[in-house]
Design an enzyme around this catalytic site. Structure first.
Site, PDB file in Angstrom:
ATOM      1  N   GLN A 194       4.731  37.827  -2.275  1.00 47.01           N
ATOM      2  CA  GLN A 194       5.332  36.806  -3.138  1.00 47.01           C
ATOM      3  C   GLN A 194       5.384  35.426  -2.479  1.00 47.01           C
ATOM      4  O   GLN A 194       5.873  34.482  -3.092  1.00 47.01           O
ATOM      5  CB  GLN A 194       6.756  37.214  -3.557  1.00 47.01           C
ATOM      6  CG  GLN A 194       6.839  38.513  -4.332  1.00 47.01           C
ATOM      7  CD  GLN A 194       6.186  38.443  -5.714  1.00 47.01           C
ATOM      8  OE1 GLN A 194       5.826  37.372  -6.208  1.00 47.01           O
ATOM      9  NE2 GLN A 194       6.020  39.598  -6.341  1.00 47.01           N
ATOM     10  N   CYS A 358      10.616  47.634  -8.719  1.00 44.43           N
ATOM     11  CA  CYS A 358      10.261  48.356  -7.476  1.00 44.43           C
ATOM     12  C   CYS A 358      11.183  47.955  -6.326  1.00 44.43           C
ATOM     13  O   CYS A 358      10.733  47.848  -5.169  1.00 44.43           O
ATOM     14  CB  CYS A 358       8.802  48.140  -7.084  1.00 44.43           C
ATOM     15  SG  CYS A 358       7.645  48.735  -8.296  1.00 44.43           S
TER      16      CYS A 358
HETATM   17  C1  PLP Z   1       7.287  41.669  -2.321  1.00 44.04           C
HETATM   18  C2  PLP Z   1       6.220  42.619  -2.785  1.00 44.04           C
HETATM   19  N1  PLP Z   1       5.640  43.415  -1.897  1.00 44.04           N
HETATM   20  C3  PLP Z   1       4.668  44.268  -2.239  1.00 44.04           C
HETATM   21  C4  PLP Z   1       4.246  44.357  -3.535  1.00 44.04           C
HETATM   22  C5  PLP Z   1       3.158  45.320  -3.887  1.00 44.04           C
HETATM   23  O1  PLP Z   1       2.026  44.624  -4.328  1.00 44.04           O
HETATM   24  P1  PLP Z   1       0.790  45.408  -4.910  1.00 44.04           P
HETATM   25  O2  PLP Z   1       1.292  46.148  -6.109  1.00 44.04           O
HETATM   26  O3  PLP Z   1      -0.191  44.357  -5.249  1.00 44.04           O
HETATM   27  O4  PLP Z   1       0.332  46.330  -3.841  1.00 44.04           O
HETATM   28  C6  PLP Z   1       4.827  43.550  -4.512  1.00 44.04           C
HETATM   29  C7  PLP Z   1       4.423  43.660  -5.925  1.00 44.04           C
HETATM   30  O5  PLP Z   1       5.085  43.207  -6.825  1.00 44.04           O
HETATM   31  C8  PLP Z   1       5.838  42.660  -4.122  1.00 44.04           C
HETATM   32  O6  PLP Z   1       6.426  41.862  -4.997  1.00 44.04           O
END
Ligand code: PLP
Length: 403
Positions: A194, A358
């Site tokens: 982010q 998440c």
């Molecule tokens: C802070 C953060 N870390 C990790 C992720 C995981 O990203 P990805 O789904 O592209 O692997 C996200 C996804 O929203 C996130 O916001």
């Protein structure tokens, strides 16, 4: 900036049909030049990389490696330090699975984390027997640095921390945390999912050991992400996946892995996606990350100011917009966050995310909102008008609930 945003919006989905897209923390929209770069690959030089000696194969290899160079320059790294992966989640898994943890080690992470930088470490605790220590937050959701310091000691193998929260938008003091880690001989993994899309991130300045981010949150395609591994550390990090493309030599009963990024990029990689990410990075670099951050800051201030004035809205995270990125979580009058998101979509054509994003530990133990929150997240293609539409729609909805 206004004219650039205007012309970009004309080519993006949703905006031209009157929708307001406020879910870029989940995934960003894809500008035409990114799609064009990928189409060009498929139409003009569709070949595998690092294998063939004919023209198209060499050209595809060149384009793929050029994308790596663009990524490296973007975060002030060397191309040899850039590994192409599927997404941030895969990047963090590579580090967690590839380091040699033992029972005496501990891992420090925080309550701010996305599951992709949280359950991966819980899992390592289970399979390797090391302990997981969770640093707390202050009442606004900022990292409690004293709590973090109290958890780090000489047995801390790694501190895994986000640079920007995907729920509260708060930023963490990575440079300070790297210093704490170095005093204890610990590594630092920065989850940049982010932060990298929204601000200038310089790995030399941060001095972190690993940085993970996803192409699809920064105008690039899905299926491509980046793991930065500081020079010298690749020797201590086993690859997660091996097979074609990763070996220097193979004998009857043994093999020698290549050095450098190829060691981690087994099989045919996402070639078009890497090229698309390269195009997205050119776009972001041409606009300028400082300009993007400053523009989003203005929108964030208006969003926080506007939401604070709407009766029955509970805002989470710092009120001071300068302390946060354009990610704002809130709840409306005890309403289920999913109901609010559906109403915004159906009645006002506004797309926001709802749920726990998440980040269940954060919602359960810090925000005390186990059913989740509504999250509006901005990118540089949003406008003040988008922000105003959200605030007005919520205002109207709340009057409707009350009456
Ligand atoms: C802070 C953060 N870390 C990790 C992720 C995981 O990203 P990805 O789904 O592209 O692997 C996200 C996804 O929203 C996130 O916001």
């Amino acid at each position: 900036m206004e004219s650039l945003v205007k012309s970009l919006r004309e080519e993006l989905p949703f905006f031209k049909d009157g929708y307001v897209y406020l879910d870029s923390a989940s995934t960003s929209l894809t500008p035409k030049l990114v799609i064009d770069a990928m189409i060009e690959y498929y139409k003009e030089y569709r070949a595998n990389i690092g294998r063939g000696v004919y023209y198209a194969a060499k050209f595809a290899t060149y384009a793929y490696e050029e994308a790596r160079e663009k990524v490296a320059k973007f975060i002030n790294a060397k191309p040899e330090e850039i590994i192409f992966v599927k997404n941030s989640t895969e990047a963090i898994n590579i580090v967690a699975r590839g380091l040699n943890f033992n029972r005496e080690d501990n891992i420090v992470t925080t309550l701010l984390e996305h599951h992709s930088n949280y359950i991966i470490w819980l899992n390592i605790g289970k399979i390797r027997g090391c302990s997981i220590r969770i640093a707390g937050l202050d009442e606004e959701g900022n990292i409690d640095i004293e709590s973090l310091i109290s958890h780090v000691d000489k047995k801390t193998k790694i501190i895994a921390i986000t640079q920007t929260s995907n729920v509260l938008g708060v930023k963490t003091p990575i440079k300070e945390i790297v210093k704490i880690a170095q005093e204890n001989g610990s590594l630092v993994l920065v989850d940049g999912a982010q932060s990298v899309p929204h601000m200038k991130v310089d790995v030399r300045d941060l001095n972190c050991d690993f940085l993970a981010f996803s192409g699809h949150k920064m105008c690039g395609p899905t299926g491509i992400g980046v793991l930065y591994i500081k020079e010298g550390l690749q020797e201590h990090l086993e690859p997660l996946c091996i097979g074609g493309g990763v070996v220097e030599d193979v004998n009857l009963d043994d093999y020698i892995l290549k050095k450098g990024p190829a060691k981690y990029e087994a099989g045919t990689p996402p070639i078009a996606e890497a090229i698309g990410l390269g195009a997205a990075i050119s776009l972001l670099s041409n606009i300028g990350m400082d300009r993007i951050e400053a523009y989003e800051q203005i929108l964030t201030e208006k969003l926080i100011e506007g939401l604070s004035k709407v009766e029955k809205i509970k805002l989470y995270g710092p009120r001071d917009a300068s302390k946060r990125a354009g990610i704002v979580a809130f709840n409306v009058n005890e309403k289920d966050p999913h109901d609010v998101a559906v109403m915004l979509d159906e009645r006002a054509k506004i797309m926001v995310r709802s749920g726990c994003h998440c980040a269940l530990p954060l919602h359960k133990y810090v925000l005390k909102a186990p059913n989740g929150t509504v999250r509006a997240s901005l990118y540089f293609y949003n406008t003040l008008d988008d922000v105003v539409k959200l605030i007005e729609a919520l205002d109207k909805m709340i009057n409707f609930f009350i009456s």
